[in-house]
Design an enzyme around this catalytic site. Sequence first.
Site, PDB file in Angstrom:
ATOM      1  N   HIS A  16       0.866  -1.188   0.000  1.00  0.00           N
ATOM      2  CA  HIS A  16       0.000   0.000   0.000  1.00  0.00           C
ATOM      3  C   HIS A  16       0.900   1.235   0.000  1.00  0.00           C
ATOM      4  CE1 HIS A  16      -4.022   1.858   1.336  1.00  0.00           C
ATOM      5  NE2 HIS A  16      -3.179   2.873   1.212  1.00  0.00           N
ATOM      6  N   ASN A  20       2.713   8.850  -5.898  1.00  0.00           N
ATOM      7  CA  ASN A  20       2.808  10.303  -5.771  1.00  0.00           C
ATOM      8  C   ASN A  20       3.068  10.746  -4.334  1.00  0.00           C
ATOM      9  OD1 ASN A  20       0.298   9.546  -4.865  1.00  0.00           O
ATOM     10  ND2 ASN A  20      -0.827  11.151  -5.921  1.00  0.00           N
ATOM     11  N   GLY A 111      -8.867   7.723  -2.702  1.00  0.00           N
ATOM     12  CA  GLY A 111      -9.214   9.137  -2.796  1.00  0.00           C
ATOM     13  C   GLY A 111     -10.044   9.578  -1.608  1.00  0.00           C
ATOM     14  N   HIS A 138      -9.781   1.023  -0.783  1.00  0.00           N
ATOM     15  CA  HIS A 138      -9.660   1.804   0.448  1.00  0.00           C
ATOM     16  C   HIS A 138     -11.019   1.726   1.141  1.00  0.00           C
ATOM     17  CE1 HIS A 138      -5.889   3.116  -1.022  1.00  0.00           C
ATOM     18  NE2 HIS A 138      -5.786   4.195  -0.267  1.00  0.00           N
ATOM     19  N   GLU A 141     -12.303   4.392   5.857  1.00  0.00           N
ATOM     20  CA  GLU A 141     -11.475   5.519   6.307  1.00  0.00           C
ATOM     21  C   GLU A 141     -12.301   6.524   7.106  1.00  0.00           C
ATOM     22  OE1 GLU A 141      -8.112   6.743   3.500  1.00  0.00           O
ATOM     23  OE2 GLU A 141      -9.618   5.930   2.125  1.00  0.00           O
ATOM     24  N   ASP A 222       1.945   3.755   3.158  1.00  0.00           N
ATOM     25  CA  ASP A 222       0.930   4.591   2.503  1.00  0.00           C
ATOM     26  C   ASP A 222       1.613   5.651   1.636  1.00  0.00           C
ATOM     27  OD1 ASP A 222      -1.539   5.491   1.724  1.00  0.00           O
ATOM     28  OD2 ASP A 222      -2.029   6.472   3.613  1.00  0.00           O
ATOM     29  N   ASP A 223       2.201   6.666   2.268  1.00  0.00           N
ATOM     30  CA  ASP A 223       2.884   7.754   1.561  1.00  0.00           C
ATOM     31  C   ASP A 223       4.168   8.072   2.324  1.00  0.00           C
ATOM     32  OD1 ASP A 223       0.735   8.597  -0.472  1.00  0.00           O
ATOM     33  OD2 ASP A 223      -0.360   8.705   1.425  1.00  0.00           O
TER      34      ASP A 223
END
Length: 285
Positions: A16, A20, A111, A138, A141, A222-223
């Site tokens: 995951h 970006n 998103g 996802h 959330e 995740d990021d």
Amino acid sequence: MDLFQFCRELPKVELHAHLNGSLSKSTMLLLKRLNADSGIKDETNTFMDEFVMGAGDTRSLSENPENLIISRLIISINRTMVTAECDAITDLAIEYHKKYPDIVVGIELSGNPIVGEFQNFLPALTRARDAGLKVSLHCGEVRNPKEVLDMINFKPERLGHGVCIHPKFGGTQETWQALCNSLIPVELCLTSNVNTKSVSGYESHHFKELYEAGIPVIINTDDKGVFATSLSQEYMLCAETFHLEKEQIARLALSACQYIFDTECRDTVKTKVLEFMNKHYICSY
């Protein structure tokens, strides 16, 4: 070997990670510069050197000729997309899965969780699944029990985040029982959830409830660029927060291998994890 070194050397799988959100600030500045100088071929390898082993460890890709990082792509449908955009993304995902089945292996829905209705994306997701792509969603959330149930009933190969499923975190007994019955693996992102205020802190993360209930869980970043973390760090945080032994951490890494979408990649990574466990005299069961 201390916990930090153990987590760093442990072969791990990241399931995951948004591309970006995985770029560092220096890489984004570099890309901006390269875009400004479009038309000039870059032969510096600076883009490659910026990415590091283990999604944040200290070795760069160019220093590791032994293919220690294996990557596959999952194409994202954003919840803000209208039907035409969603269909176009799905067409591309199917096209490139057919051309490069060992590279493009799945499709996912992500998103802003308060935008769009899951049911509106079902035709595209179903079409992608029928074409051979695996599906990740996802899920949970924000509090939305109906959507959580609809997503679980769709039977995706994986769920992302899964915060508001257990009653303690805004889910219901029905959503929790549905997850327990399905045993769909959940991609957990501890630091991401803490930073986005999905949970109040590491100690109150829903990892504990899922792990103790026997739900398959996978640790992820995740990021990593956005949240300044690494996969090694996420494993270490998980171990420290929930008082896991090294053996339990290694088994989490081994279990995660089962949920890699690409079968060949799955076997390769599983072998690396097992070799590490054998080297350190850790039982795989």
